[in-house]
Write a protein that holds these residues in place. Sequence first.
Motif, PDB file in Angstrom:
ATOM      1  N   THR A   9       0.838  -1.203   0.000  1.00  0.00           N
ATOM      2  CA  THR A   9       0.000   0.000   0.000  1.00  0.00           C
ATOM      3  C   THR A   9       0.868   1.245   0.000  1.00  0.00           C
ATOM      4  O   THR A   9       2.000   1.228   0.474  1.00  0.00           O
ATOM      5  N   THR A  10       0.343   2.338  -0.521  1.00  0.00           N
ATOM      6  CA  THR A  10       1.133   3.565  -0.607  1.00  0.00           C
ATOM      7  C   THR A  10       1.556   4.073   0.764  1.00  0.00           C
ATOM      8  O   THR A  10       2.562   4.741   0.886  1.00  0.00           O
ATOM      9  N   GLY A  11       0.827   3.744   1.797  1.00  0.00           N
ATOM     10  CA  GLY A  11       1.175   4.194   3.139  1.00  0.00           C
ATOM     11  C   GLY A  11       2.393   3.513   3.719  1.00  0.00           C
ATOM     12  O   GLY A  11       2.947   3.968   4.712  1.00  0.00           O
ATOM     13  N   THR A  12       2.834   2.426   3.080  1.00  0.00           N
ATOM     14  CA  THR A  12       3.995   1.706   3.592  1.00  0.00           C
ATOM     15  C   THR A  12       5.228   1.878   2.713  1.00  0.00           C
ATOM     16  O   THR A  12       6.230   1.218   2.929  1.00  0.00           O
ATOM     17  N   ARG A  13       5.173   2.759   1.751  1.00  0.00           N
ATOM     18  CA  ARG A  13       6.296   2.984   0.855  1.00  0.00           C
ATOM     19  C   ARG A  13       7.104   4.192   1.292  1.00  0.00           C
ATOM     20  O   ARG A  13       6.588   5.125   1.890  1.00  0.00           O
ATOM     21  N   TRP A  14       8.400   4.168   0.956  1.00  0.00           N
ATOM     22  CA  TRP A  14       9.227   5.352   1.153  1.00  0.00           C
ATOM     23  C   TRP A  14       8.783   6.390   0.130  1.00  0.00           C
ATOM     24  O   TRP A  14       8.613   6.066  -1.047  1.00  0.00           O
ATOM     25  N   THR A  15       8.613   7.627   0.543  1.00  0.00           N
ATOM     26  CA  THR A  15       8.176   8.693  -0.351  1.00  0.00           C
ATOM     27  C   THR A  15       9.125   8.813  -1.536  1.00  0.00           C
ATOM     28  O   THR A  15      10.328   8.966  -1.359  1.00  0.00           O
ATOM     29  N   ASN A  16       8.577   8.692  -2.730  1.00  0.00           N
ATOM     30  CA  ASN A  16       9.333   8.762  -3.985  1.00  0.00           C
ATOM     31  C   ASN A  16      10.454   7.722  -4.055  1.00  0.00           C
ATOM     32  O   ASN A  16      11.404   7.889  -4.800  1.00  0.00           O
ATOM     33  N   GLY A  17      10.365   6.665  -3.238  1.00  0.00           N
ATOM     34  CA  GLY A  17      11.388   5.625  -3.244  1.00  0.00           C
ATOM     35  C   GLY A  17      12.704   6.053  -2.626  1.00  0.00           C
ATOM     36  O   GLY A  17      13.711   5.373  -2.753  1.00  0.00           O
ATOM     37  N   ILE A  18      12.704   7.185  -1.926  1.00  0.00           N
ATOM     38  CA  ILE A  18      13.932   7.707  -1.320  1.00  0.00           C
ATOM     39  C   ILE A  18      14.027   7.200   0.117  1.00  0.00           C
ATOM     40  O   ILE A  18      13.114   7.385   0.916  1.00  0.00           O
ATOM     41  N   VAL A  19      15.159   6.548   0.431  1.00  0.00           N
ATOM     42  CA  VAL A  19      15.378   5.968   1.752  1.00  0.00           C
ATOM     43  C   VAL A  19      16.504   6.731   2.439  1.00  0.00           C
ATOM     44  O   VAL A  19      17.682   6.529   2.140  1.00  0.00           O
TER      45      VAL A  19
END
Length: 79
Positions: A9-19
């Motif tokens: 889900t989008t709520g569990t992703r790093w924003t813009n894939g940036i870690v």
Amino acid sequence: MQRGVAQSTTGTRWTNGIVPYVMSTDFTAQQQALIADAMRNIERLTTINNRKCVQFRPKVSKDQYSILIKTGAGCSSHV
């Protein structure tokens, strides 16, 4: 070669894939360089159509979340 990207889900992703990350100062400069090279390799291997699915960068003060890279007894994650 065909590659897939796991998604949740989008709520569990790093924003813009940036870690954002913080690397322990317990590592030598050579160890830090080896870890950074591994992160660049992950970025390269997860690139699809010239778009990086994940990007690692040092944490800045405005980052709410980040990962801590430190020595330990295996892989772990605080939730």
